[in-house]
Design a protein around this motif. Structure first.
Motif, mmCIF file in Angstrom:
data_model
loop_
_atom_site.group_PDB
_atom_site.id
_atom_site.type_symbol
_atom_site.label_atom_id
_atom_site.label_comp_id
_atom_site.label_asym_id
_atom_site.label_seq_id
_atom_site.Cartn_x
_atom_site.Cartn_y
_atom_site.Cartn_z
ATOM 1 N N HIS A 97 0.740 -1.340 0.025
ATOM 2 C CA HIS A 97 -0.090 -0.024 -0.038
ATOM 3 C C HIS A 97 0.820 1.235 -0.167
ATOM 4 O O HIS A 97 0.291 2.458 0.036
ATOM 5 C CB HIS A 97 -0.807 -0.021 1.220
ATOM 6 N N ASP A 430 -1.431 7.309 8.849
ATOM 7 C CA ASP A 430 -2.890 7.453 8.851
ATOM 8 C C ASP A 430 -3.387 7.097 7.530
ATOM 9 O O ASP A 430 -4.399 6.326 7.223
ATOM 10 C CB ASP A 430 -3.200 8.691 9.293
ATOM 11 N N SER A 433 -2.544 3.286 6.869
ATOM 12 C CA SER A 433 -3.478 2.347 7.741
ATOM 13 C C SER A 433 -4.844 2.373 7.197
ATOM 14 O O SER A 433 -5.704 1.296 7.078
ATOM 15 C CB SER A 433 -3.697 2.996 9.172
ATOM 16 N N SER A 434 -5.312 3.283 6.516
ATOM 17 C CA SER A 434 -6.650 3.625 5.895
ATOM 18 C C SER A 434 -6.704 2.641 5.000
ATOM 19 O O SER A 434 -7.825 2.093 4.301
ATOM 20 C CB SER A 434 -6.939 4.963 5.690
ATOM 21 N N ARG A 435 -5.606 2.924 3.986
ATOM 22 C CA ARG A 435 -5.586 1.957 2.959
ATOM 23 C C ARG A 435 -5.577 0.391 3.304
ATOM 24 O O ARG A 435 -6.169 -0.405 2.517
ATOM 25 C CB ARG A 435 -4.054 2.214 1.940
ATOM 26 N N HIS A 437 -6.978 -1.010 5.939
ATOM 27 C CA HIS A 437 -8.357 -1.065 6.398
ATOM 28 C C HIS A 437 -9.263 -1.396 5.244
ATOM 29 O O HIS A 437 -10.103 -2.203 5.336
ATOM 30 C CB HIS A 437 -8.742 -0.019 7.495
ATOM 31 N N ALA A 438 -9.106 -0.365 4.244
ATOM 32 C CA ALA A 438 -9.990 -0.385 3.024
ATOM 33 C C ALA A 438 -9.783 -1.679 2.487
ATOM 34 O O ALA A 438 -10.957 -2.362 1.993
ATOM 35 C CB ALA A 438 -9.916 0.790 2.295
ATOM 36 N N ARG A 439 -8.781 -2.254 2.246
ATOM 37 C CA ARG A 439 -8.626 -3.570 1.592
ATOM 38 C C ARG A 439 -8.845 -4.557 2.453
ATOM 39 O O ARG A 439 -9.584 -5.721 1.809
ATOM 40 C CB ARG A 439 -6.956 -3.780 0.993
ATOM 41 N N THR A 441 -11.305 -4.654 4.780
ATOM 42 C CA THR A 441 -12.805 -4.606 4.554
ATOM 43 C C THR A 441 -13.331 -5.322 3.535
ATOM 44 O O THR A 441 -14.307 -6.272 3.237
ATOM 45 C CB THR A 441 -13.339 -3.171 4.707
ATOM 46 N N ARG A 442 -12.736 -4.803 2.197
ATOM 47 C CA ARG A 442 -13.342 -5.355 1.028
ATOM 48 C C ARG A 442 -13.211 -6.900 1.036
ATOM 49 O O ARG A 442 -14.007 -7.590 0.382
ATOM 50 C CB ARG A 442 -12.443 -4.685 -0.190
ATOM 51 N N GLU A 443 -11.874 -7.438 1.333
ATOM 52 C CA GLU A 443 -11.563 -8.766 1.285
ATOM 53 C C GLU A 443 -12.405 -9.557 2.246
ATOM 54 O O GLU A 443 -13.010 -10.619 1.760
ATOM 55 C CB GLU A 443 -10.210 -9.075 1.552
ATOM 56 N N SER A 445 -15.756 -8.485 2.936
ATOM 57 C CA SER A 445 -17.075 -8.750 2.373
ATOM 58 C C SER A 445 -17.117 -9.580 1.338
ATOM 59 O O SER A 445 -18.239 -9.863 0.870
ATOM 60 C CB SER A 445 -17.099 -7.321 1.900
#
Length: 446
Positions: A97, A430, A433-435, A437-439, A441-443, A445
């Protein structure tokens, strides 16, 4: 214009333990013109910098670092980055990331750490080296920066990484205070013999060096025995990989009986004792290497695996770890350890034969430590060398000079805005970390 630096004590680092009390070092155009004892009235006036009750000594050389990785400082706790598990879990999960814009602030933080703790020269290895170099230039530190290459036998990746390393290397003038090297991440592990041949050819064409992780787990040793029927060092020798300046970082599992193959080559065994201890791997065989005439240097590695860049701590740890593992007190002497951290480092970075000493002709890289902050026994009871290695912290360094220019005076770094760099680094983390977290979350889901 020449500058005369005066102090109560000047540690020459000439291999004889010479201390000039008081002493003076004259510098001009990035070089030391002279160093000698003050025998008459103490010099003063224009062009004189009197550091008073301090010890002036050569700056330390960090021969293996990854400056952008201060962005991930401390994240490897509980993992060994010298293992594939740690490498993938801690590093690759974050590095995938990482983008170029997240690099410069962390480089500034790392350079500031090194300046504040007594390092005046270092060797770096990481990708996005083109984002590292401008900040290093501003810092004033001396550096050899290698573009880290991982290709894993993939033809496309190999071509891409070699092209990037070539563009970067050609962007910096050779032989400057900051110059470019080539950085195979690890021979035979993630760099194939085909890539190694191309990397060697590039280093030779550019009159540059190679910076590689070596003998961290024994993986390349096993591979070479399986594919070549001989040791990794024998294969490197036969391929000509040791004929150019080469930093072999870690060397914790290098077979002792193979060390003579490094003697007389342009390769430096660069050890990081704190990382060996924190990763639970063997100590590098420093005593055996020195006895075989191998060039030994010292590094900090990254601050994910090693929480700081204080080479005074690394010197102290080297001495204690060597004694502990061998059960031989003072197995590597204080004088040898200082030589490793100064002269050895400069030679690893392809510096001159006197660089790392305070003698005429050497580079003007030096630091100063207050006498009151060196935990030394009575004069005559304990050498200054031993006190510098075992009784001094990098946090005590008050002044730092590289290439004849002051990088820090009275503990204030002059070349970088470290407060701004720290704020930007937090913002960068930050974002990282957000990147992640976003990945994640997608994985989840899917």
């Amino acid at each position: 214009m020449a500058e005369l630096i005066v102090a109560d004590h000047v540690f020459v680092n000439d291999g004889e333990g010479t201390v000039l009390s008081p002493g003076a070092v004259e510098v001009a155009d990035g070089r030391i013109l002279s160093a000698g004892a003050v025998t008459g009235p103490r010099p003063s006036g224009q062009g004189v910098t009197d550091l008073g009750a301090r010890v002036v000594l050569p700056g330390l050389v960090n021969a293996h670092a990854h400056t952008p990785m201060s962005l991930m400082r401390g994240t490897a706790e509980g993992h060994s980055l010298l293992s594939m598990e740690g490498f993938l879990t801690v590093l690759r999960s974050r590095e995938e990331h990482l983008t170029p814009d997240l690099v410069p602030a962390s480089v500034a933080v790392s350079c500031g750490d090194m300046i504040r703790h007594g390092t005046t020269a270092f060797a770096d290895q990481y990708f996005y080296a083109d984002e590292i170099a401008p900040t290093v230039e501003r810092s004033g530190l001396r550096a050899r920066i290698a573009w880290g290459i991982v290709e894993l036998g993939d033809d496309t990746a190999r071509a891409r990484e070699l092209a990037a390393a070539t563009r970067f290397a050609e962007s910096l003038p050779p032989g400057g205070r900051v110059s470019a090297w080539v950085g195979p991440h690890a021979y035979f592990v993630d760099n194939t013999p085909e890539a190694m041949a191309a990397e060697l050819a590039l280093a030779r064409r550019l009159d540059a060096g190679l910076h590689v992780h070596f003998a961290t787990s024994g993986e390349e040793e096993k591979w070479c025995h399986e594919h070549y029927g001989r040791s990794a060092l024998e294969v490197l020798r036969d391929l000509g990989m040791l004929d150019v300046p080469t930093i072999l970082a870690h060397c914790t599992t290098v077979p002792v009986d193979q060390l003579p193959l490094l003697a007389g080559t342009r390769a430096a065994m660069t050890v990081i004792p704190s990382v060996a201890m924190m990763s639970g791997v063997p100590a590098a065989p420093v005593r055996a290497a020195l006895d075989h005439g191998v060039l030994v240097a010292l590094g900090s590695d990254n601050v994910c695996n090693n929480t700081n860049t204080d080479l005074f701590e690394e010197m102290r740890t080297l001495g204690k770890l060597a004694a502990f593992t061998s059960r031989v007190p003072d197995q590597v002497t204080s004088r040898e350890i200082l030589e490793i951290a100064t002269v050895g480092g400069h030679r690893a970075l392809a510096g001159g034969p006197d660089d790392g000493r305070l003698v005429a002709g050497a580079v003007a890289d030096l630091i100063a430590v207050p006498v009151t902050e060196i935990a030394r026994g009575p004069v005559g009871a304990q050498s200054l060398e031993a006190a510098l290695v075992y009784g001094t912290s990098g946090a005590s360094v008050t002044h730092s000079m590289a290439d004849g220019a002051w990088l820090m005076a009275d503990r204030a770094v002059r070349t970088l805005d470290l407060a701004a760099a720290a704020r930007r680094q937090q913002a960068d983390y930050d974002i990282l970390s957000s990147r992640m977290h976003a990945r994640g979350t997608r994985e989840t889901s899917t």
